[in-house]
Design a protein around this motif. Structure first.
Motif, short mmCIF file in Angstrom:
data_model
loop_
_atom_site.label_atom_id
_atom_site.label_comp_id
_atom_site.label_asym_id
_atom_site.label_seq_id
_atom_site.Cartn_x
_atom_site.Cartn_y
_atom_site.Cartn_z
N VAL A 13 0.98 -1.19 -0.08
CA VAL A 13 -0.03 -0.10 -0.20
C VAL A 13 0.92 1.18 -0.02
CG1 VAL A 13 -0.57 -0.42 2.57
CG2 VAL A 13 -1.76 1.31 1.40
N THR A 14 0.60 2.26 -0.84
CA THR A 14 1.07 3.33 -0.96
C THR A 14 0.29 4.71 -0.65
OG1 THR A 14 2.83 2.69 -2.67
CG2 THR A 14 2.41 5.16 -2.33
N VAL A 15 0.49 5.35 0.36
CA VAL A 15 -0.34 6.61 0.77
C VAL A 15 0.35 7.67 0.38
CG1 VAL A 15 -1.27 7.98 2.81
CG2 VAL A 15 -1.24 5.35 2.91
N GLN A 16 -0.28 8.48 -0.59
CA GLN A 16 0.31 9.95 -0.91
C GLN A 16 -0.33 11.09 -0.79
OE1 GLN A 16 2.62 9.83 -4.10
NE2 GLN A 16 2.83 11.94 -3.62
N GLY A 17 0.15 11.82 0.01
CA GLY A 17 -0.23 13.17 0.30
C GLY A 17 0.09 14.39 -0.85
N ALA A 18 0.83 15.22 -0.17
CA ALA A 18 1.18 16.30 -1.21
C ALA A 18 2.01 15.75 -2.51
CB ALA A 18 2.27 17.42 -0.59
N SER A 19 2.24 16.45 -3.44
CA SER A 19 3.00 15.83 -4.48
C SER A 19 4.30 15.83 -4.49
CB SER A 19 2.66 16.52 -5.82
OG SER A 19 2.88 18.00 -5.71
N THR B 187 13.47 18.18 9.06
CA THR B 187 11.97 18.75 9.46
C THR B 187 11.16 18.83 8.06
OG1 THR B 187 12.98 21.14 9.12
CG2 THR B 187 12.65 20.19 11.28
N VAL B 188 10.77 17.65 8.03
CA VAL B 188 10.37 17.33 6.30
C VAL B 188 8.67 16.87 6.65
CG1 VAL B 188 11.01 15.14 6.21
CG2 VAL B 188 10.32 16.54 4.14
N LEU B 189 7.89 17.37 5.67
CA LEU B 189 6.54 16.55 5.85
C LEU B 189 6.59 15.64 4.48
CD1 LEU B 189 3.27 18.80 6.40
CD2 LEU B 189 3.52 16.54 5.28
N PRO B 190 6.62 14.56 4.66
CA PRO B 190 6.83 13.59 3.80
C PRO B 190 5.55 13.45 2.70
CG PRO B 190 6.94 12.15 5.54
CD PRO B 190 6.76 13.81 6.14
N SER B 191 5.89 13.04 1.41
CA SER B 191 4.73 13.10 0.54
C SER B 191 4.18 11.73 0.60
CB SER B 191 5.13 13.58 -0.89
OG SER B 191 6.04 12.63 -1.44
N GLN B 192 5.04 10.81 0.96
CA GLN B 192 4.60 9.36 0.73
C GLN B 192 4.79 8.32 1.93
OE1 GLN B 192 6.31 7.59 -3.00
NE2 GLN B 192 4.69 8.24 -3.90
N PRO C 75 -10.09 11.70 2.85
CA PRO C 75 -10.11 12.29 1.72
C PRO C 75 -8.71 13.32 1.45
CG PRO C 75 -11.62 13.28 3.13
CD PRO C 75 -11.11 11.89 3.63
N HIS C 76 -7.81 13.48 2.41
CA HIS C 76 -6.90 14.28 2.24
C HIS C 76 -5.52 13.37 1.64
CE1 HIS C 76 -7.93 13.56 6.65
NE2 HIS C 76 -6.61 13.03 6.56
N VAL C 77 -5.82 12.22 1.33
CA VAL C 77 -4.69 11.29 0.90
C VAL C 77 -5.40 10.61 -0.55
CG1 VAL C 77 -3.23 11.27 2.83
CG2 VAL C 77 -5.05 9.31 2.30
N ASN C 78 -4.12 10.28 -1.37
CA ASN C 78 -4.56 9.31 -2.31
C ASN C 78 -3.91 7.93 -2.00
OD1 ASN C 78 -6.33 10.65 -4.11
ND2 ASN C 78 -4.28 11.79 -4.77
N VAL C 79 -4.69 6.85 -1.75
CA VAL C 79 -4.25 5.55 -1.30
C VAL C 79 -4.19 4.60 -2.67
CG1 VAL C 79 -4.55 3.46 -0.27
CG2 VAL C 79 -4.86 5.74 0.85
N THR C 80 -3.05 3.93 -3.08
CA THR C 80 -3.14 2.93 -4.24
C THR C 80 -2.69 1.69 -3.65
OG1 THR C 80 -1.00 3.66 -4.63
CG2 THR C 80 -2.61 4.43 -6.10
N VAL C 81 -3.10 0.37 -3.87
CA VAL C 81 -3.00 -0.90 -3.24
C VAL C 81 -2.56 -1.62 -4.43
CG1 VAL C 81 -3.82 -2.70 -1.98
CG2 VAL C 81 -4.51 -0.36 -1.37
N THR C 82 -1.46 -2.50 -4.35
CA THR C 82 -1.24 -3.57 -5.29
C THR C 82 -1.33 -4.79 -4.66
OG1 THR C 82 1.12 -3.06 -5.19
CG2 THR C 82 0.12 -1.90 -6.86
N ARG C 83 -1.64 -5.67 -5.41
CA ARG C 83 -1.68 -7.18 -5.10
C ARG C 83 -0.59 -7.93 -5.26
NH1 ARG C 83 -6.69 -8.65 -7.44
NH2 ARG C 83 -7.50 -6.71 -7.76
N GLU C 84 0.01 -8.49 -4.42
CA GLU C 84 1.19 -9.46 -4.96
C GLU C 84 0.99 -10.73 -5.42
OE1 GLU C 84 4.43 -7.87 -4.78
OE2 GLU C 84 3.21 -6.04 -4.30
N ARG C 85 1.78 -11.36 -6.17
CA ARG C 85 1.38 -12.59 -6.76
C ARG C 85 1.94 -13.87 -5.82
NH1 ARG C 85 6.35 -13.77 -11.25
NH2 ARG C 85 7.86 -13.75 -9.50
N ASN C 86 2.59 -13.55 -4.70
CA ASN C 86 2.87 -14.59 -3.68
C ASN C 86 1.71 -15.08 -3.00
OD1 ASN C 86 5.53 -13.98 -4.67
ND2 ASN C 86 6.10 -13.53 -2.70
#
Ligand code: BES
Ligand code: MN
Ligand code: MN
Length: 456
Positions: A202-208, A315-320, A352-363
């Motif tokens: 799973v990847t959570v994306q905030g700012a670009s 002092t960073v606000l990470p994007s992912q 709603p304040h993030v975009n979430v992508t999920v990839t299913r693995e083949r294992n």
């Protein structure tokens, strides 16, 4: 049985050969080791030919090769399909090995090397028992077909198609697999259950892009924080219950009798805890440790990353933020449906304040519970008793061997999971070892089993 004397008098040579097998770094997940994986397959081919097998072949696949062969046909005798794998897990972290992972080291009767127990040492048992039958009586008392693959540690992606394509050639009465462990050297056991597996990333994306945590902090969501919140929503931190809707729907329940039987096996929570080094055990409320490992599914974060992880402060606000999640399954959960349900739930709870992508693995792989009483299993239980001096316990193990469920689905045959590892073999970890006393007992047990199956 004269074969037992043969095995004993050839022990030194056999151990040297096992060292040679273990010296090949056949790490299936690393493309730079593809040549070594081939070399391990060639080693198996050459050993099987020396053991008198016929039609020994290295079949290429889109991935790593599959090795097959069979003993001289014996009319009227049952047919046993032996499965194992010659690929191994990566050896990293290398600095934690006392001796290099691919320079096998014999210390205190134990051979230390990557793959020593998982699964080369156990495959080797069969190579030598077949050799013994060939040398002593010119052939094996039963029909043996061998299927040794090089992709088990990456989920056997090419073996199911291979199985389907070679269904006729692989037809058998029973499957025999040594790729699990016993409860202890003096507490023999046969595995009657393995868990299944499915996984997602799973990847959570905030700012670009990464932002200054002062200039923007407090105004934009932190994806690492959000990811953690989402993970908490997947599993209740107090009860250990998985909260993904439908997750438990197909879980096969343990009967009161199943639970009584599981509780009979010698197990000590405090010993178990201390071996793990954790300050306390934790698991799903309402179930024993044995049940939690053998008969209940899990949701496990295997890795989580994002943001700044270097020295000092940034002092960073990470994007992912990212996480790898795997779930151990039990009968009758479907790996594909569970992965889909997980993906759907993660997307549903994503704020709603993030975009979430999920990839299913083949294992992936189905869990399997094996009947403990069919005739060949009785012979196996007897063979263990003859060699270990006591009847084996029947255990449910938490690991997975994805192809086993397919032996049932495609070949319609049961599998005997007759493992000779020990719980402290450190599979997949630094300083993996195989206790040579288990190698000896393994060879004896398998020799008895193949011999006794002929007259069962
Ligand atoms: N031999 C193990 C499985 C195992 C270990 C079963 C201990 C019972 C007790 C096998 O090689 C393995 O590591 N399987 C993987 C499967 C995955 C890579 C698809 C596992 O269980 O994680
Ligand atoms: Mn294995
Ligand atoms: Mn393994």
């Amino acid at each position: 049985m004269q074969e037992l004397d043969y095995l004993e008098s050839n022990r030194d040579r056999h151990i040297e050969e096992l060292r040679a097998f273990l010296s090949i770094p056949s790490v299936s997940t690393r493309s730079e080791h593809a040549g070594d994986v081939q070399a391990a397959a060639d080693f198996v081919v050459q050993q099987l030919r020396a053991a008198g097998l016929e039609a020994v072949e290295k079949h290429s696949t889109p991935g790593h090769p599959v090795v097959t062969g069979h003993t001289k046909p014996v009319a009227g005798a049952p047919t046993v399909l032996i499965y194992g794998h010659y690929d191994v897990q990566p050896a990293e972290p290398l600095e934690l090995w006392k001796t290099p992972p691919f320079v096998p080291d014999l210390r205190d009767g134990k051979l230390y090397a990557r793959g020593a127990a998982d699964d080369k040492g156990q495959v080797f048992i069969y190579l030598k028992v077949l050799e013994a039958f060939h040398q002593v009586r010119g052939g094996c008392p039963v029909n043996v077909k061998v299927l040794i693959e090089g992709e088990e540690e990456i989920g056997s992606p090419n073996l199911v198609p291979f199985l389907k394509a070679h269904k006729k050639e692989l037809a058998c009465d029973v499957v025999l697999v040594s790729d699990t462990h016993m409860m202890g050297y003096d507490t023999p056991s046969i595995t009657v259950g393995l868990r299944g597996l499915t996984s997602v990333e799973v990847t959570v994306q905030g700012a670009s892009g990464d932002l200054h945590s002062g200039t923007y902090g407090g105004s934009v969501a932190n994806p690492i924080q959000v990811l953690c919140e989402m993970l908490v929503a997947c599993k209740n931190p107090r009860t250990g219950k998985i909260l993904i809707p439908g997750f438990y729907d197909d879980v096969r329940r343990l009967s009161a009798q199943d639970r009584r039987k599981l509780a009979e096996a010698p197990h000590d929570d405090e010993k178990f805890r201390s071996a793990t080094g954790a300050p306390a055990l934790f698991g799903e409320k309402g179930f024993s440790t044995i049940e939690r490992i053998g008969a209940r599914p899990t949701f496990e974060v295997n890795g989580i990353w994002g943001g700044y992880m270097g020295e000092g402060l940034k002092t960073v606000l990470p994007s992912q933020a990212h996480a790898k999640i795997s779930m151990r399954l039990v009968p009758d959960q479907d790996p594909q449906s569970i992965a889909k349900a997980t993906e759907a739930f993660l997307k549903e709870i994503a704020p709603p304040h993030v975009n979430v992508t999920v990839t299913r693995e083949r294992n992936q792989g189905d869990a399997i519970w094996v009947d403990a009483d069919f005739p060949a299993m009785q012979v196996a239980r007897d063979a263990v008793r003859k060699v270990f001096g006591t009847a084996p316990h029947l255990t449910l193990e938490g690991g997975s061997i994805p192809i086993v469920a397919n032996f049932k689905k495609v070949l319609r045959r049961d599998t005997i999971l007759l493992g000779f590892g020990l719980p402290d073999d450190r599979l997949h970890a630094p300083n993996e070892k195989f206790d040579l006393r288990m190698l000896d007992r393994g060879m004896k047990t398998v020799a008895h089993l193949l011999n006794d199956l002929a007259t069962a």
